[in-house]
Design a protein around this motif. Structure first.
Motif, mmCIF file in Angstrom:
data_model
loop_
_atom_site.group_PDB
_atom_site.id
_atom_site.type_symbol
_atom_site.label_atom_id
_atom_site.label_comp_id
_atom_site.label_asym_id
_atom_site.label_seq_id
_atom_site.Cartn_x
_atom_site.Cartn_y
_atom_site.Cartn_z
ATOM 1 N N TYR A 126 16.839 -1.205 -5.864
ATOM 2 C CA TYR A 126 15.691 -1.510 -5.007
ATOM 3 C C TYR A 126 15.542 -2.992 -4.678
ATOM 4 O O TYR A 126 15.151 -3.324 -3.542
ATOM 5 N N ARG A 161 7.189 1.323 6.408
ATOM 6 C CA ARG A 161 7.894 2.552 6.064
ATOM 7 C C ARG A 161 7.216 3.798 6.655
ATOM 8 O O ARG A 161 7.661 4.920 6.430
ATOM 9 N N TRP A 202 10.379 1.323 -3.684
ATOM 10 C CA TRP A 202 10.434 2.249 -4.820
ATOM 11 C C TRP A 202 9.211 3.175 -4.808
ATOM 12 O O TRP A 202 9.332 4.396 -4.920
ATOM 13 N N ASP A 244 9.441 5.698 -1.895
ATOM 14 C CA ASP A 244 10.368 6.811 -2.151
ATOM 15 C C ASP A 244 9.757 7.832 -3.090
ATOM 16 O O ASP A 244 9.885 9.047 -2.890
ATOM 17 N N ARG A 262 8.888 11.695 -2.175
ATOM 18 C CA ARG A 262 9.507 12.755 -2.964
ATOM 19 C C ARG A 262 8.442 13.666 -3.562
ATOM 20 O O ARG A 262 8.586 14.890 -3.601
#
Length: 296
Positions: free
Chosen positions: A8, A105, A232, A235, A239
């Protein structure tokens, strides 16, 4: 596939370069740290280099080795001074960059679903993640940096070990804003979570600290490490959303195949903050509810 935590900080470099909107968050503090970094490097070479070299020569060290070791130490000392200056001056700018990375993001929804934190609590914590606590954490990081400085005398292995030891507090410092402002953690909760996941934190931190020890370039890597920490979190959030969506789909399929004549009762559906232990869960505080047949 879950990315290695150690990747990362490197991902943060590429993401930062590819998203110019993040640069605006760093221009002012970067110029300050750049000027300070150049001044500290010059002063270290002018004053500390001859002092250390002559001290080693007086200790019967060969002159060529004394000067070589002194140059290495001066570079490390300048890098550590830069880290200290940056850590004391920049906590507010770090939080702004972290938030901007999440938005870049495409995760603006995280700001809508984060755990509500009372104004009184935020006031007690201070501005952003809590200036007083952040400075306390910075002092702890500085102390660890100083205590582990002699390890750099051992080529490669000593530096790797020093980075690993400094990695956990460095990573926790990068994540504290998310823990306090998004997840509603107390400082104690954040510390306990960081300790439970210390291996992951150390994996991230060892690379982040190593990057920050590179003279001059560390003035950029100090920012890209914050970007890497935000990636991090992003993600893990995405998830966790996928996991919840998969469970919802399974629940819906199960309910659609059940008899519609049975009475139903509301049962709590796991939210993004419930029952998740891998890395960073989503910050959504609201449980979902589904109908489940009540067995007679």
């Amino acid at each position: 596939m879950v990315a290695l935590r150690s990747t990362y900080p490197v991902q943060g470099i590429f993401f930062f370069v590819a998203h110019p909107q993040l640069w605006a968050k760093t221009i002012c503090p970067f110029l300050l740290t750049l000027i300070f970094g150049i001044i500290s490097l010059v002063l270290c070479f002018v004053f500390l280099l001859p002092l250390q070299a002559h001290a080693l020569i007086n200790a019967n060290c060969p002159a060529w080795l004394a000067w070589l070791v002194s140059v290495i130490f001066v570079l490390l000392e300048s890098a550590i001074i830069d880290v200290i200056f940056f850590a004391i001056l920049i906590p507010i700018f770090q939080d702004a960059l972290f938030d901007a990375t999440l938005k870049a993001r495409g995760l603006s929804r995280m700001f809508e679903t984060r755990v509500p934190v009372s104004g009184l609590t935020l006031c007690c914590r201070g501005i952003g993640s809590g200036i007083i606590f952040v400075w306390f954490l910075v002092l702890a990081q500085i102390l660890v940096l100083i205590l582990t400085a002699p390890l750099h005398l051992v080529p490669v292995v000593g530096t790797v070990l020093a980075c690993y030891i400094n990695g956990w507090p460095a990573c926790w410092g990068a994540m504290i804003h998310y823990d306090l402002e998004f997840r509603g953690f107390s400082i104690g909760d954040s510390r306990r979570h960081a300790w439970r996941h210390r291996e992951e934190y150390c994996q991230f931190g060892v690379v982040a600290v190593a990057l920050e020890l590179i003279p001059l370039f560390n003035l950029i890597f100090m920012w890209t490490n914050i970007v890497g920490a935000a990636l991090w979190v992003a993600d893990e959030y995405e998830r966790n959303e996928r996991d919840i969506a998969a469970i919802q789909k399974q629940q819906q399929q199960h309910h659609s195949s059940s008899s519609s004549s049975l009475p139903y009762q509301a049962v709590p559906y796991p939210s993004a903050t419930q029952g998740y232990t891998g890395g960073y869960p989503s910050s959504s505080p609201s449980p979902y509810y589904q109908q489940q047949p009540q067995q007679s």
